[in-house]
Design a protein around this motif. Sequence first.
Motif, PDB file in Angstrom:
ATOM      1  N   GLY A  29      28.618  -5.920  36.766  1.00 25.42           N
ATOM      2  CA  GLY A  29      27.879  -6.667  35.633  1.00 25.42           C
ATOM      3  C   GLY A  29      28.504  -7.954  35.228  1.00 25.42           C
ATOM      4  O   GLY A  29      27.821  -9.153  35.211  1.00 25.42           O
ATOM      5  N   ILE A  30      29.630  -8.241  35.394  1.00 24.79           N
ATOM      6  CA  ILE A  30      30.611  -9.226  35.095  1.00 24.79           C
ATOM      7  C   ILE A  30      30.299 -10.359  36.306  1.00 24.79           C
ATOM      8  O   ILE A  30      29.997 -11.705  36.107  1.00 24.79           O
ATOM      9  N   SER A  53      22.793  -6.881  21.437  1.00 24.74           N
ATOM     10  CA  SER A  53      23.409  -5.744  22.105  1.00 24.74           C
ATOM     11  C   SER A  53      24.630  -6.060  22.626  1.00 24.74           C
ATOM     12  O   SER A  53      24.853  -7.170  23.156  1.00 24.74           O
ATOM     13  N   THR A  54      25.350  -5.164  23.000  1.00 28.28           N
ATOM     14  CA  THR A  54      26.853  -5.380  23.822  1.00 28.28           C
ATOM     15  C   THR A  54      26.710  -5.893  25.168  1.00 28.28           C
ATOM     16  O   THR A  54      27.164  -7.001  25.419  1.00 28.28           O
ATOM     17  N   SER A  55      25.845  -5.561  25.835  1.00 28.44           N
ATOM     18  CA  SER A  55      25.503  -5.787  27.174  1.00 28.44           C
ATOM     19  C   SER A  55      24.656  -7.434  27.226  1.00 28.44           C
ATOM     20  O   SER A  55      25.567  -8.279  28.165  1.00 28.44           O
ATOM     21  N   ALA A  56      23.904  -7.767  26.140  1.00 29.81           N
ATOM     22  CA  ALA A  56      23.535  -9.140  26.059  1.00 29.81           C
ATOM     23  C   ALA A  56      24.585 -10.008  25.780  1.00 29.81           C
ATOM     24  O   ALA A  56      24.552 -11.119  26.207  1.00 29.81           O
ATOM     25  N   THR A  57      25.227  -9.520  24.621  1.00 24.45           N
ATOM     26  CA  THR A  57      26.094 -10.487  24.217  1.00 24.45           C
ATOM     27  C   THR A  57      27.230 -10.765  25.177  1.00 24.45           C
ATOM     28  O   THR A  57      27.508 -12.124  24.980  1.00 24.45           O
ATOM     29  N   GLN A  58      27.480  -9.766  25.935  1.00 21.21           N
ATOM     30  CA  GLN A  58      28.670 -10.255  26.875  1.00 21.21           C
ATOM     31  C   GLN A  58      28.245 -11.026  27.825  1.00 21.21           C
ATOM     32  O   GLN A  58      28.988 -11.758  28.543  1.00 21.21           O
ATOM     33  N   THR A  59      26.999 -10.721  28.363  1.00 19.64           N
ATOM     34  CA  THR A  59      26.476 -11.503  29.385  1.00 19.64           C
ATOM     35  C   THR A  59      26.359 -12.926  28.859  1.00 19.64           C
ATOM     36  O   THR A  59      26.600 -13.986  29.734  1.00 19.64           O
TER      37      THR A  59
END
Length: 200
Positions: A29-30, A53-59
């Motif tokens: 994903g990274i 969300s965690t996944s959207a924030t990190q993206t």
Amino acid sequence: MSQYLYLVRHGEHQDAQHGVADGPLSPRGIRQAELLAERIGGVPFTAAWHAPSTSATQTAALLHRKLPAVQPRASALLFDCVPSGPSSDLPPAFATWFHSVSAAEIDAGRAQMADAVAEFFSPGGGERHDLIVTHNFVIAWFVRQVFDAPDWRWLGLNQAHCGLTILRVRSAKPPVLLVHNDLAHLPFELRTGLPETLPV
């Protein structure tokens, strides 16, 4: 005037293969997010938003690292949700999907997407290029909105992790879909998140 919406599904997260809805990005994903940043690096973005969300924030954070001029802001209107429920015109093949969804979830999702369309489909007085990092169902609802399709038609519209969808919203004409789920920036082994594996 026109507003261009660059819709991105978050990168793959670590527990995606186990059916967990959210979590930290996986190494894959990274890399998806990094390649997406290279792909859209020349776009003159006006603003950027992401789901909390965690996944959207990190993206979004990875995109910001590669594109310092992009300053993403969290919006609760971009959380994953169920945008609509069963209806009289729903094809029977889709009906079972709603068996595990409550009426309260559907009502909340419907209200959220009404507010999201009002918020983000707003071309204003000049040309805009807005980046939105969110979830599969939200992107599917936005695409359905462009075509003014029946409410249930978001079902079956799928977006890969870090796939790119581009909409053009105009003040005097109907919105148009320019690109849907473009994966040209991702090699085959990074094309994840779709119900079926693409052959190319």
